[in-house]
Design an enzyme around this catalytic site. Sequence first.
Site, short mmCIF file in Angstrom:
data_model
loop_
_atom_site.label_atom_id
_atom_site.label_comp_id
_atom_site.label_asym_id
_atom_site.label_seq_id
_atom_site.Cartn_x
_atom_site.Cartn_y
_atom_site.Cartn_z
N VAL A 111 0.84 -1.21 0.00
CA VAL A 111 0.00 0.00 0.00
C VAL A 111 0.87 1.25 0.00
O VAL A 111 0.56 2.24 -0.69
CB VAL A 111 -0.87 0.10 1.28
CG1 VAL A 111 -1.92 1.17 1.14
CG2 VAL A 111 -1.53 -1.19 1.62
N ASP A 112 1.93 1.22 0.78
CA ASP A 112 2.82 2.37 0.90
C ASP A 112 3.36 2.79 -0.46
O ASP A 112 3.28 3.97 -0.86
CB ASP A 112 3.97 1.95 1.85
CG ASP A 112 4.65 3.12 2.52
OD1 ASP A 112 4.29 4.27 2.21
OD2 ASP A 112 5.55 2.88 3.34
N TYR A 171 4.49 -7.21 6.68
CA TYR A 171 4.73 -7.37 8.11
C TYR A 171 4.24 -8.71 8.67
O TYR A 171 4.45 -9.01 9.84
CB TYR A 171 4.16 -6.19 8.90
CG TYR A 171 5.03 -4.95 8.85
CD1 TYR A 171 6.23 -4.94 8.14
CD2 TYR A 171 4.69 -3.78 9.55
CE1 TYR A 171 7.04 -3.80 8.10
CE2 TYR A 171 5.50 -2.66 9.52
CZ TYR A 171 6.67 -2.66 8.80
OH TYR A 171 7.47 -1.54 8.77
N1 APR Z 1 -5.02 -0.93 -1.74
C1 APR Z 1 -5.47 -1.65 -0.69
N2 APR Z 1 -4.77 -2.64 -0.14
C2 APR Z 1 -3.55 -2.93 -0.64
C3 APR Z 1 -2.99 -2.21 -1.73
C4 APR Z 1 -3.79 -1.17 -2.30
N3 APR Z 1 -3.36 -0.43 -3.33
N4 APR Z 1 -1.75 -2.71 -2.00
C5 APR Z 1 -1.55 -3.72 -1.12
N5 APR Z 1 -2.62 -3.85 -0.30
C6 APR Z 1 -2.84 -4.80 0.83
C7 APR Z 1 -2.00 -6.04 0.85
O1 APR Z 1 -2.62 -7.04 0.09
C8 APR Z 1 -1.97 -6.40 2.33
O2 APR Z 1 -3.05 -7.24 2.67
O3 APR Z 1 -2.48 -4.14 2.03
C9 APR Z 1 -2.19 -5.07 3.05
C10 APR Z 1 -1.00 -4.60 3.87
O4 APR Z 1 0.20 -4.97 3.22
P1 APR Z 1 1.50 -4.05 3.16
O5 APR Z 1 1.27 -2.90 2.27
O6 APR Z 1 2.64 -4.96 2.87
O7 APR Z 1 1.61 -3.45 4.67
P2 APR Z 1 2.20 -4.08 6.01
O8 APR Z 1 2.02 -5.56 6.09
O9 APR Z 1 1.63 -3.24 7.13
O10 APR Z 1 3.75 -3.83 5.93
C11 APR Z 1 4.26 -2.53 6.00
O11 APR Z 1 5.53 -2.77 3.98
O12 APR Z 1 5.45 -1.49 2.10
C12 APR Z 1 6.07 -1.65 3.26
O13 APR Z 1 6.74 0.57 3.83
C13 APR Z 1 5.89 -0.47 4.19
O14 APR Z 1 7.67 -1.28 5.50
C14 APR Z 1 6.27 -1.14 5.45
C15 APR Z 1 5.63 -2.49 5.36
#
Ligand code: APR
Length: 177
Positions: free
Chosen positions: A39-40, A127
């Site tokens: 998402v980031d 994560y």
């Molecule tokens: N919209 C909605 N959900 C999304 C999107 C999007 N565009 N892209 C990914 N996701 C979902 C993923 O499928 C996952 O279930 O968001 C959820 C959270 O995944 P991550 O983005 O990997 O977040 P997280 O597990 O909290 O890890 C955070 O990942 O990207 C890095 O900088 C961030 O270091 C941090 C870590």
Amino acid sequence: MTPIEPRRRIEFVLGDITKETVDAIVNAANSGLRGGGGVDGAIHRAGGPEIMEECRRIGHCDPGDAVITGAGRLPARFVIHAVGPVWKGGRNDEELLLISCHEQALELAREHGCLTVAFPAISTGAYGYPPELAAPIALRAVIEALERLPMIEKVRFVFVDENLLEIYREALAHLKA
Ligand code: APR
């Protein structure tokens, strides 16, 4: 006027959170606010460099906490960068940190006058938090925060994956009132 019951202010949709036309979208950020994948990455790519400039000025956010920036080119007004826990087996305060990052995100939303907020499934991607465990914790935290924050009208959970959406939907159905 009696506020609508918290559960009825929660909804689930399939889609890309960067496209959400809400007051604030929540980012699943890291402590360094440096951007990343998931998402980031999607938020910084779609929102443009302004968001990262603000993140650099803020500099840091502890796990369990959240900070707010503008939303650059995104349709939302704000991005709330919430830092979830890294899953390490469940005995390292993961639950408390997951609760508090949802609470802090909604508190910031209220302070900035947001009525509608979209969340991703924080911590369930890179994560590694098992979604079956994360879902009831995240939902309970949001429900309890909404009890205290009647001005927030809608919390929309946005998923890219249908299985994940089903897990959250089931978890809400099974949470005790
Ligand atoms: N919209 C909605 N959900 C999304 C999107 C999007 N565009 N892209 C990914 N996701 C979902 C993923 O499928 C996952 O279930 O968001 C959820 C959270 O995944 P991550 O983005 O990997 O977040 P997280 O597990 O909290 O890890 C955070 O990942 O990207 C890095 O900088 C961030 O270091 C941090 C870590």
